[in-house]
Design a protein around this motif. Structure first.
Motif, PDB file in Angstrom:
ATOM      1  N   LYS A 390      11.930   8.648 -22.877  1.00  0.00           N
ATOM      2  CA  LYS A 390      12.272   7.240 -22.668  1.00  0.00           C
ATOM      3  C   LYS A 390      13.782   7.028 -22.698  1.00  0.00           C
ATOM      4  CE  LYS A 390       8.058   4.920 -24.232  1.00  0.00           C
ATOM      5  NZ  LYS A 390       7.499   3.942 -25.186  1.00  0.00           N
ATOM      6  N   ILE A 391      14.471   7.776 -23.528  1.00  0.00           N
ATOM      7  CA  ILE A 391      15.934   7.659 -23.582  1.00  0.00           C
ATOM      8  C   ILE A 391      16.548   8.083 -22.245  1.00  0.00           C
ATOM      9  CG2 ILE A 391      18.002   8.727 -24.587  1.00  0.00           C
ATOM     10  CD1 ILE A 391      16.697   8.576 -27.283  1.00  0.00           C
ATOM     11  N   GLN A 392      16.020   9.141 -21.659  1.00  0.00           N
ATOM     12  CA  GLN A 392      16.533   9.602 -20.364  1.00  0.00           C
ATOM     13  C   GLN A 392      16.338   8.544 -19.284  1.00  0.00           C
ATOM     14  OE1 GLN A 392      14.528  13.313 -19.648  1.00  0.00           O
ATOM     15  NE2 GLN A 392      15.433  14.328 -21.440  1.00  0.00           N
ATOM     16  N   VAL A 393      15.156   7.909 -19.278  1.00  0.00           N
ATOM     17  CA  VAL A 393      14.892   6.847 -18.301  1.00  0.00           C
ATOM     18  C   VAL A 393      15.815   5.665 -18.543  1.00  0.00           C
ATOM     19  CG1 VAL A 393      13.173   5.197 -17.464  1.00  0.00           C
ATOM     20  CG2 VAL A 393      12.500   7.564 -17.958  1.00  0.00           C
ATOM     21  N   SER A 394      15.947   5.255 -19.800  1.00  0.00           N
ATOM     22  CA  SER A 394      16.784   4.113 -20.138  1.00  0.00           C
ATOM     23  C   SER A 394      18.243   4.383 -19.804  1.00  0.00           C
ATOM     24  CB  SER A 394      16.626   3.784 -21.627  1.00  0.00           C
ATOM     25  OG  SER A 394      17.340   2.625 -21.959  1.00  0.00           O
ATOM     26  N   ASN A 395      18.669   5.612 -19.953  1.00  0.00           N
ATOM     27  CA  ASN A 395      20.037   5.985 -19.613  1.00  0.00           C
ATOM     28  C   ASN A 395      20.313   5.726 -18.127  1.00  0.00           C
ATOM     29  OD1 ASN A 395      22.585   7.024 -19.687  1.00  0.00           O
ATOM     30  ND2 ASN A 395      21.969   9.156 -19.904  1.00  0.00           N
ATOM     31  N   GLN A 396      19.358   6.084 -17.296  1.00  0.00           N
ATOM     32  CA  GLN A 396      19.503   5.846 -15.857  1.00  0.00           C
ATOM     33  C   GLN A 396      19.530   4.348 -15.542  1.00  0.00           C
ATOM     34  OE1 GLN A 396      16.470   8.039 -13.778  1.00  0.00           O
ATOM     35  NE2 GLN A 396      16.931   9.953 -14.856  1.00  0.00           N
ATOM     36  N   GLN A 397      18.704   3.577 -16.262  1.00  0.00           N
ATOM     37  CA  GLN A 397      18.679   2.130 -16.044  1.00  0.00           C
ATOM     38  C   GLN A 397      20.027   1.495 -16.391  1.00  0.00           C
ATOM     39  OE1 GLN A 397      15.309   1.264 -18.570  1.00  0.00           O
ATOM     40  NE2 GLN A 397      13.918   1.078 -16.823  1.00  0.00           N
ATOM     41  N   VAL A 398      20.653   1.981 -17.446  1.00  0.00           N
ATOM     42  CA  VAL A 398      21.963   1.456 -17.832  1.00  0.00           C
ATOM     43  C   VAL A 398      23.001   1.788 -16.765  1.00  0.00           C
ATOM     44  CG1 VAL A 398      23.827   1.647 -19.518  1.00  0.00           C
ATOM     45  CG2 VAL A 398      21.471   1.486 -20.301  1.00  0.00           C
ATOM     46  N   GLU A 399      22.949   2.989 -16.228  1.00  0.00           N
ATOM     47  CA  GLU A 399      23.906   3.380 -15.186  1.00  0.00           C
ATOM     48  C   GLU A 399      23.779   2.476 -13.962  1.00  0.00           C
ATOM     49  OE1 GLU A 399      26.395   5.513 -14.992  1.00  0.00           O
ATOM     50  OE2 GLU A 399      26.157   5.990 -17.111  1.00  0.00           O
ATOM     51  N   ILE A 400      22.527   2.181 -13.593  1.00  0.00           N
ATOM     52  CA  ILE A 400      22.312   1.293 -12.439  1.00  0.00           C
ATOM     53  C   ILE A 400      22.845  -0.104 -12.738  1.00  0.00           C
ATOM     54  CG2 ILE A 400      20.538   0.161 -11.031  1.00  0.00           C
ATOM     55  CD1 ILE A 400      18.866   2.719 -11.376  1.00  0.00           C
ATOM     56  N   ALA A 401      22.550  -0.626 -13.932  1.00  0.00           N
ATOM     57  CA  ALA A 401      23.028  -1.954 -14.316  1.00  0.00           C
ATOM     58  C   ALA A 401      24.545  -1.995 -14.379  1.00  0.00           C
ATOM     59  CB  ALA A 401      22.430  -2.355 -15.669  1.00  0.00           C
ATOM     60  N   LYS A 402      25.151  -0.897 -14.817  1.00  0.00           N
ATOM     61  CA  LYS A 402      26.611  -0.817 -14.866  1.00  0.00           C
ATOM     62  C   LYS A 402      27.206  -0.895 -13.460  1.00  0.00           C
ATOM     63  CE  LYS A 402      30.282   2.458 -16.061  1.00  0.00           C
ATOM     64  NZ  LYS A 402      30.575   3.828 -16.544  1.00  0.00           N
ATOM     65  N   ASN A 403      26.627  -0.163 -12.541  1.00  0.00           N
ATOM     66  CA  ASN A 403      27.117  -0.195 -11.158  1.00  0.00           C
ATOM     67  C   ASN A 403      26.940  -1.580 -10.539  1.00  0.00           C
ATOM     68  OD1 ASN A 403      27.827   2.515 -11.296  1.00  0.00           O
ATOM     69  ND2 ASN A 403      25.837   3.210 -10.533  1.00  0.00           N
ATOM     70  N   GLU A 428      21.875  -8.649 -17.155  1.00  0.00           N
ATOM     71  CA  GLU A 428      21.057  -7.468 -16.912  1.00  0.00           C
ATOM     72  C   GLU A 428      21.690  -6.231 -17.547  1.00  0.00           C
ATOM     73  OE1 GLU A 428      17.805  -5.286 -15.628  1.00  0.00           O
ATOM     74  OE2 GLU A 428      18.140  -7.455 -15.767  1.00  0.00           O
ATOM     75  N   PHE A 429      23.003  -6.112 -17.421  1.00  0.00           N
ATOM     76  CA  PHE A 429      23.692  -4.974 -18.028  1.00  0.00           C
ATOM     77  C   PHE A 429      23.536  -5.011 -19.556  1.00  0.00           C
ATOM     78  CE2 PHE A 429      27.589  -3.272 -19.995  1.00  0.00           C
ATOM     79  CZ  PHE A 429      27.430  -1.932 -19.653  1.00  0.00           C
ATOM     80  N   TYR A 430      23.682  -6.195 -20.114  1.00  0.00           N
ATOM     81  CA  TYR A 430      23.526  -6.335 -21.569  1.00  0.00           C
ATOM     82  C   TYR A 430      22.100  -5.978 -21.995  1.00  0.00           C
ATOM     83  CZ  TYR A 430      23.527  -8.466 -26.203  1.00  0.00           C
ATOM     84  OH  TYR A 430      23.420  -8.682 -27.539  1.00  0.00           O
ATOM     85  N   LYS A 431      21.133  -6.467 -21.234  1.00  0.00           N
ATOM     86  CA  LYS A 431      19.730  -6.207 -21.559  1.00  0.00           C
ATOM     87  C   LYS A 431      19.419  -4.710 -21.496  1.00  0.00           C
ATOM     88  CE  LYS A 431      16.473  -6.941 -18.585  1.00  0.00           C
ATOM     89  NZ  LYS A 431      15.510  -7.584 -17.659  1.00  0.00           N
ATOM     90  N   GLN A 432      19.883  -4.044 -20.440  1.00  0.00           N
ATOM     91  CA  GLN A 432      19.612  -2.617 -20.306  1.00  0.00           C
ATOM     92  C   GLN A 432      20.341  -1.810 -21.373  1.00  0.00           C
ATOM     93  OE1 GLN A 432      17.334  -1.395 -18.478  1.00  0.00           O
ATOM     94  NE2 GLN A 432      16.885  -3.311 -17.372  1.00  0.00           N
ATOM     95  N   SER A 433      21.550  -2.241 -21.749  1.00  0.00           N
ATOM     96  CA  SER A 433      22.290  -1.545 -22.808  1.00  0.00           C
ATOM     97  C   SER A 433      21.543  -1.652 -24.130  1.00  0.00           C
ATOM     98  CB  SER A 433      23.694  -2.134 -22.948  1.00  0.00           C
ATOM     99  OG  SER A 433      24.444  -1.928 -21.779  1.00  0.00           O
ATOM    100  N   LEU A 434      21.077  -2.873 -24.433  1.00  0.00           N
ATOM    101  CA  LEU A 434      20.294  -3.048 -25.662  1.00  0.00           C
ATOM    102  C   LEU A 434      18.997  -2.252 -25.596  1.00  0.00           C
ATOM    103  CD1 LEU A 434      20.689  -6.816 -26.588  1.00  0.00           C
ATOM    104  CD2 LEU A 434      21.785  -4.830 -27.611  1.00  0.00           C
ATOM    105  N   GLY A 435      18.392  -2.223 -24.403  1.00  0.00           N
ATOM    106  CA  GLY A 435      17.168  -1.436 -24.240  1.00  0.00           C
ATOM    107  C   GLY A 435      17.415   0.034 -24.515  1.00  0.00           C
TER     108      GLY A 435
END
Length: 463
Positions: A390-403, A428-435
């Motif tokens: 789950k951390i690996q998936v969430s890491n990718q989500q944060v990268e997308i939100a950052k971009n 969205e970036f904040y939400k994904q970072s917290l996630g």
């Protein structure tokens, strides 16, 4: 869309998203001192140790039954007695007089003083004392292990509280980053309004987002205070000492071979209890055997001021005798005795049957506990591996939100998107970072659960 914050978790800088370091013992060592303090401070654990000291005293008491028992006694009294005795008649050859013809009556009065020392020692108790002592030793061990079983739960509470504090610290950084970006956007909007490129609506939307950040700051501070209060209560440490604990919230990677070694104190306690019940059964069976003891006595006896009257003797009448004292000292007695209870109703058989039932009950508890712990062991390992994924998936989500945030910022600067889209990207970036950091927290919890399930959490932290 309004700029909303759903949870108060901390975050690390974005550069940490792809730089997770593998550590277990080194990371857990941050909690060594607080956890040790919590164990010594916890009143329930203190009372459990005090209760166990009672068992230790019982063990010493039983052990002492093999030692000699020495007692001293002294007595003074007055005796007055009337005797009625019928002795065989005897005829004196020379005088031809018959004595002791019929019943003879006597009156006696005397004062008696008695003092002595007696020692007894068990030589053989049917092994009841020996087996009873061994049973209490195993009971002491079992209770001590059950007390230590609570260390892992307490260690996890301390660890989780500190993890949440580190999250709140990183929330401050995340809010600070958002404030910088929103202040920059706010200044641009104000200039845009002056030049006719923006409207007050855009300014108010950004202002609302900034006010929500202020609200989150207050909420974070309140949660931080509560966590410190909780840690003060758990550990007995001062606020200054607690604030010295500072570390980087990161993923916990465990050495699975050592982490999965079963070391649950509950299992060890049940195994010790099994031995205790077996010794109790041997003790009860030993009650069938005789008990052998040795004894010794030394005493002093003095009967003084004695008056003895023998009534109605032939030709003599009443015969009065007096004695100044009759002294017997020193008197010695040495010997060996035996006591063998041959029949005692059903008390002995009932005690043996109860001991057998206790063994069977404990065997069932031990088997049931092993099955449940085996299932828990597999479950916590699955949860631990899932948390990594789950951390690996969430890491990718944060990268997308950052971009997306970077792209939305540029489009807003160039007037290609409105303020709502810009704030949506920020939210969205904040939400994904917290996630993401929520997943880090869950992974650390899964790691601690795995260690706790195998009875290794406290041991790993305090190593």
């Amino acid at each position: 869309m309004d700029f909303r914050f759903k949870k108060t978790f901390s975050s690390l800088t974005l550069t940490l998203l792809t730089a997770m370091s593998a550590f277990a013992q080194d990371g857990l060592n941050n909690f060594k001192v607080p956890v040790q303090q919590a164990v010594t401070h916890n009143k329930s654990l203190i009372n459990a140790n005090l209760e166990n000291q009672k068992v230790a005293l019982d063990r010493e008491n039983v052990k002492g039954k093999l030692l000699p028992t020495v007692s001293a006694n002294a007595m003074y009294g007055y005796l007055n007695s009337t005797l009625d005795i019928d002795l065989p008649a005897k005829t004196l050859p020379l005088l031809g007089t018959t004595i002791f013809d019929g019943t003879q009556k006597m009156n006696m009065s005397t004062q008696i003083g008695l003092a002595g020392v007696t020692a007894t020692q068990v030589i053989f108790s049917g092994l009841q004392i020996t087996n009873g002592q061994k049973a209490l030793e195993q009971k002491f061990k079992a209770q001590q292990l059950m007390t230590e079983a609570g260390y892992d739960q307490l260690a996890q509470e301390v660890m989780t509280s500190f993890d949440q504090l580190m999250l709140l610290k990183e929330v401050d950084l995340l809010i600070l980053d958002s404030e910088k970006r929103l202040n920059k956007e706010h200044e641009k909007v104000l200039k845009g309004i002056e030049n006719g490129f923006a409207i007050p609506y855009d300014r108010d939307k950004i202002k609302l987002a900034m006010l929500e950040l202020e609200s989150k700051k207050a909420e974070v501070q309140s949660n931080r205070e509560l966590l410190f209060f909780k840690l003060e209560e758990l550990t007995g440490m001062s606020m200054e000492e607690l604030k010295e604990v500072n570390y980087k919230l990161d993923e916990l990677n465990l050495e699975m071979d050592s982490a999965n070694q079963m070391n649950r104190k509950e299992l060890q306690a049940l195994e010790a209890s099994q031995k205790a019940y077996e010794f109790v059964l041997k003790k009860e069976k030993g009650a069938k055997l005789p008990q052998v003891f040795a004894f010794g006595n030394v005493s002093y006896l003095n009967a003084f001021g004695t008056d003895l009257t023998v009534k109605d003797l032939p030709r003599v009448g009443d015969l009065k005798l007096e004695s100044n004292h009759l002294r017997m000292a020193p008197n010695f007695a040495l010997g060996v005795g035996m006591k063998w209870t041959i029949f005692e109703g059903k008390a002995h058989k009932t005690a043996i049957d109860k001991a057998k039932l206790d063994i069977q009950i404990n065997e069932n508890k031990l088997a049931d506990t092993k099955e449940k712990l085996s299932l828990l062991q597999r479950k916590t390992e699955v949860d631990y591996n899932l948390a990594h994924k789950k951390i690996q998936v969430s890491n990718q989500q944060v990268e997308i939100a950052k971009n997306n945030l970077h792209l939305a910022s540029r489009q807003f600067e160039e007037g290609l998107s409105d303020v709502t889209e810009r704030l949506e990207a920020e939210n969205e970036f904040y939400k994904q970072s917290l996630g993401y950091y929520n997943q880090v927290l869950n992974q650390r919890m899964a790691a601690s659960e795995l260690l706790k399930a195998n009875g290794n959490l406290y041991q790993t932290i305090t190593k």
